[in-house]
Design a protein around this motif. Sequence first.
Motif, PDB file in Angstrom:
ATOM      1  N   TYR A   1     -38.471 -28.540  33.477  1.00 48.47           N
ATOM      2  CA  TYR A   1     -37.896 -27.198  33.624  1.00 48.47           C
ATOM      3  C   TYR A   1     -38.724 -26.274  34.526  1.00 48.47           C
ATOM      4  CZ  TYR A   1     -34.812 -28.369  29.680  1.00 48.47           C
ATOM      5  OH  TYR A   1     -33.887 -28.949  28.872  1.00 48.47           O
TER       6      TYR A   1
ATOM      7  N   HIS B   1     -41.037 -24.072  33.686  1.00 47.33           N
ATOM      8  CA  HIS B   1     -41.410 -22.760  33.140  1.00 47.33           C
ATOM      9  C   HIS B   1     -42.937 -22.664  33.070  1.00 47.33           C
ATOM     10  CE1 HIS B   1     -40.983 -25.706  29.974  1.00 47.33           C
ATOM     11  NE2 HIS B   1     -41.677 -24.968  29.133  1.00 47.33           N
TER      12      HIS B   1
ATOM     13  N   GLU C   1     -22.771 -20.276  32.494  1.00 48.93           N
ATOM     14  CA  GLU C   1     -23.971 -20.236  33.351  1.00 48.93           C
ATOM     15  C   GLU C   1     -24.072 -18.874  34.049  1.00 48.93           C
ATOM     16  OE1 GLU C   1     -24.660 -23.784  35.889  1.00 48.93           O
ATOM     17  OE2 GLU C   1     -23.078 -24.649  34.627  1.00 48.93           O
TER      18      GLU C   1
ATOM     19  N   ARG D   1     -27.065 -16.119  33.955  1.00 51.25           N
ATOM     20  CA  ARG D   1     -27.743 -15.591  35.156  1.00 51.25           C
ATOM     21  C   ARG D   1     -27.681 -14.062  35.197  1.00 51.25           C
ATOM     22  NH1 ARG D   1     -28.740 -19.469  39.011  1.00 51.25           N
ATOM     23  NH2 ARG D   1     -27.771 -21.474  38.551  1.00 51.25           N
TER      24      ARG D   1
ATOM     25  N   GLU E   1     -27.248 -26.854  30.769  1.00 55.76           N
ATOM     26  CA  GLU E   1     -26.961 -26.133  32.021  1.00 55.76           C
ATOM     27  C   GLU E   1     -27.334 -24.650  31.908  1.00 55.76           C
ATOM     28  OE1 GLU E   1     -24.840 -27.981  30.327  1.00 55.76           O
ATOM     29  OE2 GLU E   1     -22.907 -27.000  30.014  1.00 55.76           O
TER      30      GLU E   1
ATOM     31  N   ILE F   1     -31.167 -24.369  32.367  1.00 55.44           N
ATOM     32  CA  ILE F   1     -31.499 -24.500  33.793  1.00 55.44           C
ATOM     33  C   ILE F   1     -31.088 -23.231  34.558  1.00 55.44           C
ATOM     34  CG2 ILE F   1     -30.921 -25.792  35.914  1.00 55.44           C
ATOM     35  CD1 ILE F   1     -30.873 -28.316  34.047  1.00 55.44           C
ATOM     36  N   ALA F   2     -29.908 -22.719  34.247  1.00 57.61           N
ATOM     37  CA  ALA F   2     -29.443 -21.490  34.919  1.00 57.61           C
ATOM     38  C   ALA F   2     -30.379 -20.322  34.604  1.00 57.61           C
ATOM     39  CB  ALA F   2     -28.023 -21.159  34.469  1.00 57.61           C
TER      40      ALA F   2
ATOM     41  N   ASP G   1     -33.688 -20.836  36.531  1.00 55.06           N
ATOM     42  CA  ASP G   1     -33.448 -20.659  37.965  1.00 55.06           C
ATOM     43  C   ASP G   1     -33.324 -19.158  38.288  1.00 55.06           C
ATOM     44  OD1 ASP G   1     -32.771 -21.723  40.580  1.00 55.06           O
ATOM     45  OD2 ASP G   1     -30.780 -20.864  40.189  1.00 55.06           O
TER      46      ASP G   1
ATOM     47  N   LYS H   1     -35.772 -16.618  40.464  1.00 52.76           N
ATOM     48  CA  LYS H   1     -35.149 -15.918  41.606  1.00 52.76           C
ATOM     49  C   LYS H   1     -35.303 -14.390  41.475  1.00 52.76           C
ATOM     50  CE  LYS H   1     -30.610 -15.299  43.726  1.00 52.76           C
ATOM     51  NZ  LYS H   1     -29.183 -15.612  43.599  1.00 52.76           N
TER      52      LYS H   1
END
Lengths: 340, 221
Positions: free
Chosen positions: A58, A60, A291, A295, A325, A328-329, A332, A336
């Motif tokens: 992952y 992290h 997802e 985010r 998922e 992961i989203a 991510d 970002k």
Amino acid sequence: MTPLEILSATISGQASPRVPVFCNLLDQGAKLLNIPPKQYFANGEYVADAQLKMLQHYGHDNVWSAHYVGKEAQLLGCKDILFADNGVPNVADFVIKSWDDIATFEIPEDITQQPTWQAMDDCLKILSSEVGATHPICAYVTGSTTLPAILMGMDKWMELVLIGPVELRDELVRKCSLFVQQQLKAYRAAGANVIIYANPFGSTYFIPKKRIVDWSMPWMQEDLKQGTGSIVYYGGMAPINSVIEMVIDKLKVNIFYPAPEDDIRESMRLINGKGLTSGVLDDIKMIHWTEQQTRDEVKRIMTLGKTGGHFLFGTGFMPLKLPEENIIAMLDAAFKYGRY
Amino acid sequence: MFETYIKDYNEAVFEIDKELALEIIETALKDGVTPEQVVFDIIIPSIEEMMAEISINADTNLAQHFMTAQIAAEITEKMLAKFESPPEIIGRVIIGTSYGDLHSLGKRIVMGCLKSMMVDVVDLGVNVKAETFVDAAVAQDAQIIAISSMMVHTATGEEGSLKVRSLLKERGLEDKIKLVVGGAPYRFDHELYNKVGADSWAADGVTAAKIIRELILEGKS
């Protein structure tokens, strides 16, 4: 910079490339290695192996020792834990069954000699040698005014706190505080460099502020009298904004891990650059998010938090039911939107 | 007169002063208030005020909720023994923690409030199987099954509320028996009750008692 350097820079208010990203993956390890939770948590090597694999997968920032809250009860004589394939282990045997047991309840002279500690020690030694120089290694210690809840049940503890004999209540907390101090020392010696000090009885969600000031706070000071380095104040997912100023002032702790319902702006205003606060994502809601919703929530938290610096992104204790998922989203998006 | 008792009693409960709360009731009895009036004109309105307070004041805490329930239940039990005739019970609830869950604080708060509001409560304890909830509700002719869960996996697991819902459906009991859930996970996701097949939920034990009573009364009407 390494994740550990990013965390240090964030705490001290120095420049760093991004917000630290904590993702608390505990029960996922047994699933990953396909080992029943009871065997998994009894073996520190399994836990370390899974923590390192998840870190690699992952990306992290933090890893965890072989933790579930019942471990503390086991170190104090609990003989039965109810393990579940789909979630967190439960204390199934209360060490203190009646108020009479408090007089004979004793803290081990040296918890590191307890068989239950071995897995913790093995895990931390491996993590320490593998990622100790680069990553935050987390351990979890329950505060002395909350610890009796896992020794006798929350309702029995609440009863003793609120309407029981004060001397008996404080005799139990005194013993628990000695245990907390031993744990803190042992964790630090074994290589933990972030210690989550969890104390719901230090949150006004549990008891009135006056009781925290008069009763809980002096015991917290006793718990932490060896030093507050690497201590993170956590209400066990109960809100803590209303005590932040008091904790900074009286307890000299300046790193906070609020609940998702704590207002992030308010946490930052209260800390006012004197330490670090966290924006904690509601990972129970995340179970049913898409997802994109995941985010969007990470973006919201980061937008609120990163403007003032001194800010960490974190999760609760990630339920096993979370879709891969979404994890992961979330990560991510955290990398970002957490970039400075 | 009752307003003063209610006000003083609730202030004592809010201050978590059990002794004072009991003293106020003692004084009321000495002043000639009957045991029936203590329950129906002081205790029940006091719980209702606490319920209203919780809904507008987010700063109430678990300790206050716990004391509200414990003191009310204790006084009600004492007063019931002195009633001239048994009171009318408004309905019956089957309560327990979900399968795999051993946390009983929330359940205890709900039970204390319900008993004081003349709702009969059958406590199945902790770690209760879905079949046991439904069988008990049928056997005891209960209108409500109330399930408390402190952990995400016991709230959302296949053996918990989801299975109770499916059993109620399978046995054609959905109109007769309502399912109410509560506990920490529901506090974080207010829509979670829907996803586990419950009819309603509450964020705390005192409010849960309010919702359960409303559902019973709705069913009756």
